[in-house]
Scaffold this active site. Structure first.
Site, PDB file in Angstrom:
ATOM      1  N   HIS A  22      36.396  40.913  69.282  1.00 27.92           N
ATOM      2  CA  HIS A  22      36.546  41.371  70.725  1.00 27.92           C
ATOM      3  C   HIS A  22      36.611  42.811  70.998  1.00 27.92           C
ATOM      4  O   HIS A  22      37.518  43.537  71.259  1.00 27.92           O
ATOM      5  CB  HIS A  22      37.953  41.130  71.224  1.00 27.92           C
ATOM      6  CG  HIS A  22      38.393  39.445  71.529  1.00 27.92           C
ATOM      7  ND1 HIS A  22      39.315  38.925  71.793  1.00 27.92           N
ATOM      8  CD2 HIS A  22      37.288  38.840  72.074  1.00 27.92           C
ATOM      9  CE1 HIS A  22      39.455  37.733  72.058  1.00 27.92           C
ATOM     10  NE2 HIS A  22      38.099  37.372  72.380  1.00 27.92           N
ATOM     11  N   HIS A  78      32.882  26.597  75.918  1.00 21.38           N
ATOM     12  CA  HIS A  78      33.479  27.887  76.383  1.00 21.38           C
ATOM     13  C   HIS A  78      32.378  28.749  76.276  1.00 21.38           C
ATOM     14  O   HIS A  78      31.493  28.767  75.496  1.00 21.38           O
ATOM     15  CB  HIS A  78      34.717  28.042  75.090  1.00 21.38           C
ATOM     16  CG  HIS A  78      35.235  29.589  75.476  1.00 21.38           C
ATOM     17  ND1 HIS A  78      35.380  30.174  76.503  1.00 21.38           N
ATOM     18  CD2 HIS A  78      35.790  30.325  74.531  1.00 21.38           C
ATOM     19  CE1 HIS A  78      36.033  31.058  76.362  1.00 21.38           C
ATOM     20  NE2 HIS A  78      36.307  31.436  75.216  1.00 21.38           N
ATOM     21  N   GLU A  80      32.482  32.272  76.148  1.00 21.23           N
ATOM     22  CA  GLU A  80      32.493  33.530  75.457  1.00 21.23           C
ATOM     23  C   GLU A  80      31.336  33.632  74.422  1.00 21.23           C
ATOM     24  O   GLU A  80      31.040  32.675  73.879  1.00 21.23           O
ATOM     25  CB  GLU A  80      33.903  33.609  74.848  1.00 21.23           C
ATOM     26  CG  GLU A  80      34.244  35.231  74.664  1.00 21.23           C
ATOM     27  CD  GLU A  80      35.687  35.487  74.303  1.00 21.23           C
ATOM     28  OE1 GLU A  80      36.655  34.571  74.024  1.00 21.23           O
ATOM     29  OE2 GLU A  80      36.214  36.514  74.180  1.00 21.23           O
ATOM     30  N   ASP A  82      31.090  34.679  71.593  1.00 24.30           N
ATOM     31  CA  ASP A  82      30.889  34.052  70.121  1.00 24.30           C
ATOM     32  C   ASP A  82      30.580  32.683  70.090  1.00 24.30           C
ATOM     33  O   ASP A  82      30.424  32.210  68.870  1.00 24.30           O
ATOM     34  CB  ASP A  82      32.412  34.444  69.447  1.00 24.30           C
ATOM     35  CG  ASP A  82      33.444  34.244  70.280  1.00 24.30           C
ATOM     36  OD1 ASP A  82      33.573  34.093  71.557  1.00 24.30           O
ATOM     37  OD2 ASP A  82      34.822  33.810  69.671  1.00 24.30           O
ATOM     38  N   HIS A 144      41.516  29.288  76.060  1.00 27.57           N
ATOM     39  CA  HIS A 144      42.044  30.532  76.584  1.00 27.57           C
ATOM     40  C   HIS A 144      41.482  31.184  77.526  1.00 27.57           C
ATOM     41  O   HIS A 144      42.054  31.981  78.301  1.00 27.57           O
ATOM     42  CB  HIS A 144      42.473  31.550  75.424  1.00 27.57           C
ATOM     43  CG  HIS A 144      41.093  32.190  74.854  1.00 27.57           C
ATOM     44  ND1 HIS A 144      41.230  33.615  75.029  1.00 27.57           N
ATOM     45  CD2 HIS A 144      39.902  31.833  74.456  1.00 27.57           C
ATOM     46  CE1 HIS A 144      39.970  33.852  74.598  1.00 27.57           C
ATOM     47  NE2 HIS A 144      39.203  33.011  74.124  1.00 27.57           N
ATOM     48  N   ASP A 163      38.408  27.133  70.851  1.00 30.12           N
ATOM     49  CA  ASP A 163      39.316  28.284  70.335  1.00 30.12           C
ATOM     50  C   ASP A 163      40.723  27.679  70.001  1.00 30.12           C
ATOM     51  O   ASP A 163      41.326  28.242  68.941  1.00 30.12           O
ATOM     52  CB  ASP A 163      39.519  29.400  71.357  1.00 30.12           C
ATOM     53  CG  ASP A 163      38.221  30.254  71.431  1.00 30.12           C
ATOM     54  OD1 ASP A 163      37.497  30.472  70.327  1.00 30.12           O
ATOM     55  OD2 ASP A 163      38.070  30.822  72.459  1.00 30.12           O
ATOM     56  N   TYR A 191      46.494  34.227  65.581  1.00 33.06           N
ATOM     57  CA  TYR A 191      45.526  33.685  66.519  1.00 33.06           C
ATOM     58  C   TYR A 191      46.360  33.243  67.725  1.00 33.06           C
ATOM     59  O   TYR A 191      46.214  33.888  68.754  1.00 33.06           O
ATOM     60  CB  TYR A 191      44.661  32.647  65.807  1.00 33.06           C
ATOM     61  CG  TYR A 191      43.439  32.363  66.724  1.00 33.06           C
ATOM     62  CD1 TYR A 191      42.269  32.961  66.413  1.00 33.06           C
ATOM     63  CD2 TYR A 191      43.825  31.397  67.823  1.00 33.06           C
ATOM     64  CE1 TYR A 191      41.243  32.508  67.259  1.00 33.06           C
ATOM     65  CE2 TYR A 191      42.666  30.912  68.400  1.00 33.06           C
ATOM     66  CZ  TYR A 191      41.348  31.623  68.090  1.00 33.06           C
ATOM     67  OH  TYR A 191      40.127  31.216  69.079  1.00 33.06           O
ATOM     68  N   HIS A 224      36.628  28.280  65.455  1.00 33.34           N
ATOM     69  CA  HIS A 224      36.712  29.245  64.310  1.00 33.34           C
ATOM     70  C   HIS A 224      37.677  28.744  63.264  1.00 33.34           C
ATOM     71  O   HIS A 224      38.877  28.202  63.198  1.00 33.34           O
ATOM     72  CB  HIS A 224      37.663  30.390  65.029  1.00 33.34           C
ATOM     73  CG  HIS A 224      36.931  31.268  65.834  1.00 33.34           C
ATOM     74  ND1 HIS A 224      35.675  31.812  65.816  1.00 33.34           N
ATOM     75  CD2 HIS A 224      37.380  31.243  67.369  1.00 33.34           C
ATOM     76  CE1 HIS A 224      35.506  32.295  66.958  1.00 33.34           C
ATOM     77  NE2 HIS A 224      36.401  32.053  67.765  1.00 33.34           N
TER      78      HIS A 224
HETATM   79 FE1  FEO Z   1      37.136  32.627  73.561  1.00 32.10          FE
HETATM   80 FE2  FEO Z   1      36.207  32.297  70.271  1.00 32.10          FE
HETATM   81  O1  FEO Z   1      35.992  32.921  72.034  1.00 32.10           O
END
Ligand code: FEO
Length: 396
Positions: A22, A78, A80, A82, A144, A163, A191, A224
């Site tokens: 991030h 998701h 985002e 990543d 999230h 996530d 996390y 992750h």
């Molecule tokens: Fe919300 Fe692993 O990205």
């Protein structure tokens, strides 16, 4: 490419080098993984991709093992970067392939990539048949991001949770039972503390919803870290514990200091706490020397936070101000707090910290304690007494 269930493959990337995530907001001492999964049946579905710096190798690797043209569906749990970072390169090769995601996922993916891909928005309960198996979609807004969703694979009973239930932990071992358990749970709680705390109410509701579906879950595949195959529900149980105003018998004392006066106050307060309660764990952190995400994790575990700063320029030290902003957004619940700090002239720091605690889910235990100039024996004795008062007010 590693087979994790019959005809279900992990096709992600292990990033051993990553130390900040991030931007510079989240420390990743143990690296991370970007998990992408491929499900083969009569049709082939790809679930999520990897962070954009690895897009080239991701697409090349995928093409070598499964011709990319054979991918019938892309699932974007998701948006985002990543997880969606490989999409642009992938979609160059299969531009018409449908992308299944939530309505918010469409907005977010369009916002990131400015492409009119063949989006297929889905809602909770929508199904995608792959042949013998189906993918069932479950929206998970704010777990999230507003666009987040889970996908559940029937027959194999696999929950692709993105996530949620993840950890920033690089490993070649893939599964929860093959890694160091202390490292795994340290990264999992960090996390949760740093990313999911503001959404704890939603975590509880979503887990209740998943349980009400009554479907078996034999494996949880987050985006992750490790895959939960050994007793996968253990991480769900942990999430319920963490979502429920989690507190251990611990007090965190966080401060910054200029000439060690506020540091000596912190130590005297700690001494007072320990003298009044020999069961409580007390931890001290000079926030300007500490990793803020690790300190947030310790605050998450604590029943109380004591925050200290000397007064400077009618305010507080910048490291303390930055930390206050960090905890403001996390919306902790049912934690106690108090402020302390030295001053020489005007002495605003304690009141400013107290004000910062207002509305942030912290209950003030006391008005705080100040010490003029370099604390003398009498001031330090007052700090010890203050610590004793805090220990009594927070005793389990
Ligand atoms: Fe919300 Fe692993 O990205």
């Amino acid at each position: 490419m590693k087979e994790i269930r019959k005809n279900v493959y992990w096709v992600g990337k292990v990033d051993w080098e990553l130390r900040k995530f991030h931007g510079d907001e989240y420390s990743t001492h143990r690296g991370t993984t970007y998990n992408s999964y491929l499900v083969k049946d009569e049709k082939t579905a790809l679930i999520d991709t990897v962070w954009s710096p690895f897009a080239g190798e991701f697409v090349e690797h995928l093409d070598r093992h499964v011709s990319i043209a054979k991918i019938d569906y892309v699932i974007a749990n998701h948006a985002e970067i990543d997880h969606s970072g490989g999409l642009a390169k992938l979609m160059e090769k299969i531009p018409d392939t449908p992308i299944y995601c939530t309505n918010n996922g469409v907005k977010s993916l369009k916002g990131h990539y400015h492409m009119n891909w063949n989006f297929m928005p889905v809602k909770t309960g929508d199904k995608l048949s792959l042949g013998k198996k189906e993918l069932v979609f479950i929206e998970a807004p704010l777990l999230h991001w507003p666009d987040s969703m889970f996908s559940y694979l029937t027959e194999e009973n696999v929950l692709f949770s993105n996530d949620a239930f993840g950890q920033h932990l690089a490993t070649e071992m893939l599964y929860n039972d093959l890694v160091d358990q202390a490292e795994l749970f340290q990264e999992a709680i960090k996390y949760y503390a740093n990313i999911l705390t503001p959404f704890s109410g939603l975590v509880e509701k979503k887990i209740a919803e998943l349980r009400s579906l009554g479907v078996p879950v034999d494996m949880i595949c987050p985006s992750h870290g490790v895959i939960w195959r050994d007793n996968p529900m253990q991480i769900v149980t942990k999430y319920l514990e963490w979502a429920s105003n989690y507190r251990e018998n611990q007090i965190a004392i966080v401060y910054d200091t200029m000439w060690n006066g506020t540091k000596r106050m912190a130590e005297a307060i700690a001494k007072g706490i320990e003298s009044a309660d020999d069961k409580v764990t007390v931890k001290l952190f000079n926030i300007s020397h500490s990793d803020k995400n690790d300190v947030v994790t310790e605050v998450f575990k604590s029943k109380a936070l004591l925050l200290g700063s000397p007064t400077i320029n009618r305010g507080i030290l910048s490291a303390v101000a930055g930390f206050m902003e960090e905890i403001r957004g996390l919306k902790f619940r049912e934690k106690k707090a108090a402020a302390f700090g030295t001053y020489g002239w005007s002495g605003e720091s304690v009141d400013m910290i107290n004000k910062g605690f207002e509305g942030d889910g912290f209950e003030l235990l006391a008005g705080g304690i100040k010490a003029l100039w370099n604390p003398d024996d009498e001031s330090l004795k007052k700090c010890e007494e203050f610590g004793q008062e805090i220990a009594k007010k927070t005793k389990f």
